[in-house]
Enzyme design. Structure first.
Site, PDB file in Angstrom:
ATOM      1  N   ARG A 121       2.932 -15.233  -6.994  1.00  0.00           N
ATOM      2  CA  ARG A 121       3.242 -14.060  -7.803  1.00  0.00           C
ATOM      3  C   ARG A 121       3.537 -14.361  -9.256  1.00  0.00           C
ATOM      4  O   ARG A 121       2.992 -13.723 -10.153  1.00  0.00           O
ATOM      5  CB  ARG A 121       4.509 -13.342  -7.279  1.00  0.00           C
ATOM      6  CG  ARG A 121       4.300 -12.308  -6.253  1.00  0.00           C
ATOM      7  CD  ARG A 121       5.500 -12.318  -5.341  1.00  0.00           C
ATOM      8  NE  ARG A 121       5.573 -13.624  -4.735  1.00  0.00           N
ATOM      9  CZ  ARG A 121       4.857 -13.954  -3.664  1.00  0.00           C
ATOM     10  NH1 ARG A 121       4.126 -13.072  -3.071  1.00  0.00           N
ATOM     11  NH2 ARG A 121       4.897 -15.183  -3.183  1.00  0.00           N
TER      12      ARG A 121
ATOM     13  N   ARG B 125       7.461 -23.354 -14.734  1.00  0.00           N
ATOM     14  CA  ARG B 125       8.219 -23.493 -13.476  1.00  0.00           C
ATOM     15  C   ARG B 125       8.349 -24.978 -13.194  1.00  0.00           C
ATOM     16  O   ARG B 125       7.370 -25.732 -13.325  1.00  0.00           O
ATOM     17  CB  ARG B 125       7.503 -22.804 -12.322  1.00  0.00           C
ATOM     18  CG  ARG B 125       8.150 -23.136 -10.982  1.00  0.00           C
ATOM     19  CD  ARG B 125       7.649 -22.289  -9.860  1.00  0.00           C
ATOM     20  NE  ARG B 125       8.105 -20.909 -10.018  1.00  0.00           N
ATOM     21  CZ  ARG B 125       7.933 -19.957  -9.103  1.00  0.00           C
ATOM     22  NH1 ARG B 125       7.308 -20.233  -7.973  1.00  0.00           N
ATOM     23  NH2 ARG B 125       8.374 -18.737  -9.310  1.00  0.00           N
TER      24      ARG B 125
HETATM   25  N1   CP Z   1       8.933 -14.410  -6.491  1.00  0.00           N
HETATM   26  C1   CP Z   1       8.341 -15.576  -6.775  1.00  0.00           C
HETATM   27  O1   CP Z   1       8.830 -16.349  -7.608  1.00  0.00           O
HETATM   28  O2   CP Z   1       7.177 -15.813  -6.094  1.00  0.00           O
HETATM   29  P1   CP Z   1       6.230 -17.066  -6.313  1.00  0.00           P
HETATM   30  O3   CP Z   1       6.972 -18.293  -5.845  1.00  0.00           O
HETATM   31  O4   CP Z   1       4.998 -16.805  -5.497  1.00  0.00           O
HETATM   32  O5   CP Z   1       5.923 -17.177  -7.780  1.00  0.00           O
END
Ligand code: CP
Length: 307
Positions: free
Chosen positions: A51, A101
């Site tokens: 996401r 991230r």
């Molecule tokens: N909500 C969220 O951070 O999903 P992902 O890990 O898929 O980015």
């Protein structure tokens, strides 16, 4: 250069401004279709994501910009030992803004220190995830028409859940918020959230083990996954992973206007039969995530808004 590393980097009025802008983007997407023409977003993901990365990329593409990046540490020069500081110096030469991230808490803050472009924390270890919080706030405001005077239940892995930590920090600044923290003993919210966020501001909260006992009191139930990747030991994960499973049957005890949120991905903690309940808001969160990220990119880049 302005960055977003921690939810407290934004004032309440800046959050409200971002949510208002996100609402306008959602209502009039075409108005923003060229707002970022010629701009480039780098997504630097040292940890898996579906996401967050795709919604950042969609956000930039929706506004006419372009995207670049890496999707795991293994396809970047991090595998050769390159530091976050050197990586961001390089990326600053290529892109106008970046989302990072990283499994290490504090890595995006270190990147921001060396960056010439805005750095957005897209999740750092078990620490913070401020853009998920913008997504959550937009969804709560949309469903409940307010961000104040709400009883918020947070359930599951409150220890490692970075989305939980960021959401508590943000919502604690709105009046009349009460938290019910629902978790096994081993996955309780970290002490710093209680000692540095809740207690100093006299925010009412209780820590409980049973979801069933508190479900009828809640305005929002924020479910979370027990995160296998944060456990040192498989045995503990297996023991705790199914601590909570929300089902359509259990939802009968909730208020008719209580909404269920989840940052996703889910494993077993929300059964598929809840998906058809009009109070299930977790796929609305995914869509809202694109709008709030569009709004954030526009504000951090200082783009003059289209009329
Ligand atoms: N909500 C969220 O951070 O999903 P992902 O890990 O898929 O980015």
């Amino acid at each position: 250069v302005r960055h977003l590393i921690d939810p407290l980097d934004l004032s309440v009025s800046e959050i409200d401004d971002l949510l208002n802008l996100a609402d306008d983007i959602s209502a009039h997407p075409q108005k923003y279709a060229h707002a970022c023409d010629g701009k480039k977003l780098a997504t630097l993901f040292y940890e898996p994501s579906t996401r967050t990365r795709l919604s950042f990329e969609t956000a930039m593409l929706n506004m006419g910009g372009s995207v670049m990046g890496f999707h795991s540490a293994s396809t970047s020069s991090a595998t050769k030992g390159e530091s976050v500081a050197d990586t961001i110096r390089v990326v600053s030469c290529f892109a106008d803004i970046c989302a990072m991230r990283h499994p290490k808490e504090g890595a995006p803050r270190r990147a921001a220190h060396f960056s010439k472009i805005p750095v957005i924390n897209a999740g750092d270890g078990g620490h913070q995830h401020p853009t998920q919080t913008l997504t959550d706030l937009m969804t709560i405001r949309c469903k409940k028409s307010r961000l104040h005077d709400l009883t918020i239940g947070l359930c599951g892995d409150l220890k490692f859940g970075r989305t939980v930590h960021s959401l508590i920090k943000s919502l604690a600044r709105y009046s009349g918020i009460r938290f019910i923290l629902i978790s096994p003993e081993e996955l309780r919210v970290p002490g710093y959230i209680i000692d540095e966020v809740l207690r100093p501001q006299n925010i009412p909260f209780q820590e409980v083990r049973s979801l069933d006992e508190v479900l009828p009191k809640l305005d929002i139930l924020y479910m979370t996954r027990v995160q296998k990747e944060r456990f040192f030991n498989e045995e503990d994960y297996v023991r705790l992973k199914d601590s909570y499973v929300l089902t359509a049957e259990k939802m009968k005890a909730a208020k008719p206007d209580m909404y269920v949120l989840h940052p996703l991905p889910r494993v077993n903690e929300i059964s598929l039969d809840v998906d058809d309940d009009p109070r299930a808001a977790y796929f609305d969160q995914v869509q809202n995530g694109v709008y709030v990220r569009q709004a954030l990119i526009l504000r951090l880049l200082g783009v003059k808004l289209p009329c």
